[in-house]
Scaffold this motif. Structure first.
Motif, PDB file in Angstrom:
ATOM      1  N   ASP A  56       0.993  -1.151  -0.077  1.00  0.00           N
ATOM      2  CA  ASP A  56      -0.106  -0.032  -0.189  1.00  0.00           C
ATOM      3  C   ASP A  56       0.748   1.437  -0.148  1.00  0.00           C
ATOM      4  N   ASN A  57       0.073   2.310  -0.421  1.00  0.00           N
ATOM      5  CA  ASN A  57       0.903   3.709  -0.039  1.00  0.00           C
ATOM      6  C   ASN A  57       1.201   3.823   1.416  1.00  0.00           C
ATOM      7  N   MET A  58       1.997   4.644   1.945  1.00  0.00           N
ATOM      8  CA  MET A  58       2.647   4.655   3.256  1.00  0.00           C
ATOM      9  C   MET A  58       3.186   6.067   3.521  1.00  0.00           C
ATOM     10  N   PHE A  59       2.865   6.713   4.758  1.00  0.00           N
ATOM     11  CA  PHE A  59       3.600   7.632   5.251  1.00  0.00           C
ATOM     12  C   PHE A  59       3.571   7.593   6.707  1.00  0.00           C
ATOM     13  N   PHE A  60       4.483   8.598   7.211  1.00  0.00           N
ATOM     14  CA  PHE A  60       4.876   8.180   8.630  1.00  0.00           C
ATOM     15  C   PHE A  60       4.803   9.676   9.467  1.00  0.00           C
ATOM     16  N   SER A  61       4.615   9.637  10.501  1.00  0.00           N
ATOM     17  CA  SER A  61       4.272  10.790  11.395  1.00  0.00           C
ATOM     18  C   SER A  61       4.898  10.566  12.645  1.00  0.00           C
ATOM     19  N   PHE A  62       5.900  11.199  13.061  1.00  0.00           N
ATOM     20  CA  PHE A  62       6.956  11.411  14.147  1.00  0.00           C
ATOM     21  C   PHE A  62       6.992  12.692  14.820  1.00  0.00           C
TER      22      PHE A  62
END
Length: 383
Positions: A56-62
């Motif tokens: 899948d498409n993926m992005f990150f929050s940190f």
């Protein structure tokens, strides 16, 4: 249409469907450039997350969680798109420890995934009609960062590598004039928001102050700083501006040092008020009377008294913004010096810094003065 979420997501609103525990989605690494720091020494925290599951498409929050024990700012966030469903995101934070203790720094890390179908349904030509992207969110628990904060062995005013310069426009004024004094702090380190360089009262002297940040940029080594501390001083008798010293610690060089600024002695010329009274009906000879000097005396007397009362009445600042109906005081200003005092004492926070600087330059370098033009420009900005 491109299915890479890193390029499509800015067009849409994110909507969380569920919380899924799955640490096989990505690999991640957290590093710091130091294992221990002194108080207010910059610490670089780097967090990198790499997509492992390419379905899948993926992005990150940190994020670094906030705490009264430290100050933290995001320095950079970079996203690398390495192909179809293959994203690497790097976060860089700068942390300044504010307390001498062992800190435990906590984090929030969330992996968000969205299918190609979900992204496609959300993408429309008219962005005003865009709908939310449905994402599956995985909150990943990270171990807190344990950081030892070393104690400073003595009191300091600043932490970093700095230099201090001072400049004064004149050391001779009349009793209704003003001295303009600038201290310029430059360097790199922790930014002290409440630093007041001229922090001592001078007997029989009224002081007006402002701070001007010319440069304030966050870097890996701390803030790059160029700050002017601007003071206007008035008195009716001679006075001395004391020599100043600021104690500083340099983490980079691991040494304590002192910044110095020299003292200034200001001579104040008194005006003999007796010459203002004419004992006869006939006018005095040309050599004994100067109408312009008399008018200037009364103008400066009024300005001094109004500025003094404004400073006394203000509980929060040296400045009081005194708005006169239709700005008669500016319209009636006769000289650059008179107009400069008005702007400093009554219009300090009205966005007129460029005109204050221009008038200071005119007075200091004796440049040609187009007073009516300057007043017209000021009034148009105030209206």
């Amino acid at each position: 249409m491109k299915n890479t979420l890193g390029k499509v997501l800015p067009l849409f609103i994110l909507f969380t469907l569920s919380l899924v525990a799955n640490t096989n989605l990505a690999t991640y690494q957290l590093t710091t450039d130091k294992k221990s720091v002194h108080i207010k020494e910059p610490l670089l925290i780097t967090f990198t997350a790499k997509q492992k599951n390419h379905n899948d498409n993926m992005f990150f929050s940190f994020n670094v969680k906030k705490s009264p024990d430290y100050e933290v700012k995001l320095l950079h966030k970079t996203i690398q798109d390495n192909g179809y469903h293959n994203t690497i995101t790097t976060f860089e934070y700068i942390l300044f420890a504010l307390k001498e203790k062992t800190l435990h720094v906590n984090f929030d890390f969330i992996i968000r995934t969205a299918s190609d179908k979900a992204v496609k349904q959300s993408y429309v030509d008219d962005h005003d009609d865009s709908i939310a992207i449905s994402t599956y969110d995985t909150k990943v628990a990270l171990q807190p960062l344990t950081l030892k904060v070393k104690k400073l062995t003595r009191h300091v005013d600043l932490v970093g590598d700095f230099s201090l310069n001072s400049d004064i426009d004149t050391t001779k004024i009349d009793q209704y004039g003003a001295v303009n004094l600038h201290y310029i702090l430059t360097g790199k380190g922790y930014k002290e928001l409440h630093l007041n360089i001229l922090n001592k009262q001078i007997p029989n002297v009224t002081i007006f102050s402002k701070i001007k940040d010319n440069i304030s940029k966050l870097t890996k080594e701390g803030y790059v700083i160029n700050t002017e501390y601007i003071y206007a001083l008035t008195s009716n008798s001679d006075f001395t501006i004391p020599a100043l010293s600021l104690e500083v610690y340099s983490p980079r060089k691991d040494r304590y040092y002192t910044l110095h600024a020299k003292a200034y002695t200001v001579k104040v010329k008194k005006i003999d008020t007796s010459v203002l009274l004419d004992k006869t009906n006939a006018p005095k000879a040309e050599s004994f009377i100067n109408i312009e000097a008399i008018k200037e005396f009364f103008i400066y007397a009024l300005l001094f008294l109004s500025g003094y009362l404004a400073a006394k009445l203000s509980q929060k600042s040296f400045f009081t913004k005194k708005k006169k109906e239709k700005f008669e005081d500016i319209k009636n200003a006769k000289t650059a010096k008179e107009l400069l005092l008005l702007l400093v004492m009554h219009y300090q926070h009205r966005g007129l810094d460029e005109y204050i600087t221009k008038l200071e330059t005119i007075a200091k370098e004796k440049q040609p003065l187009h007073l009516n033009t300057i007043k017209k420009d000021i009034l148009s900005k105030l209206m």
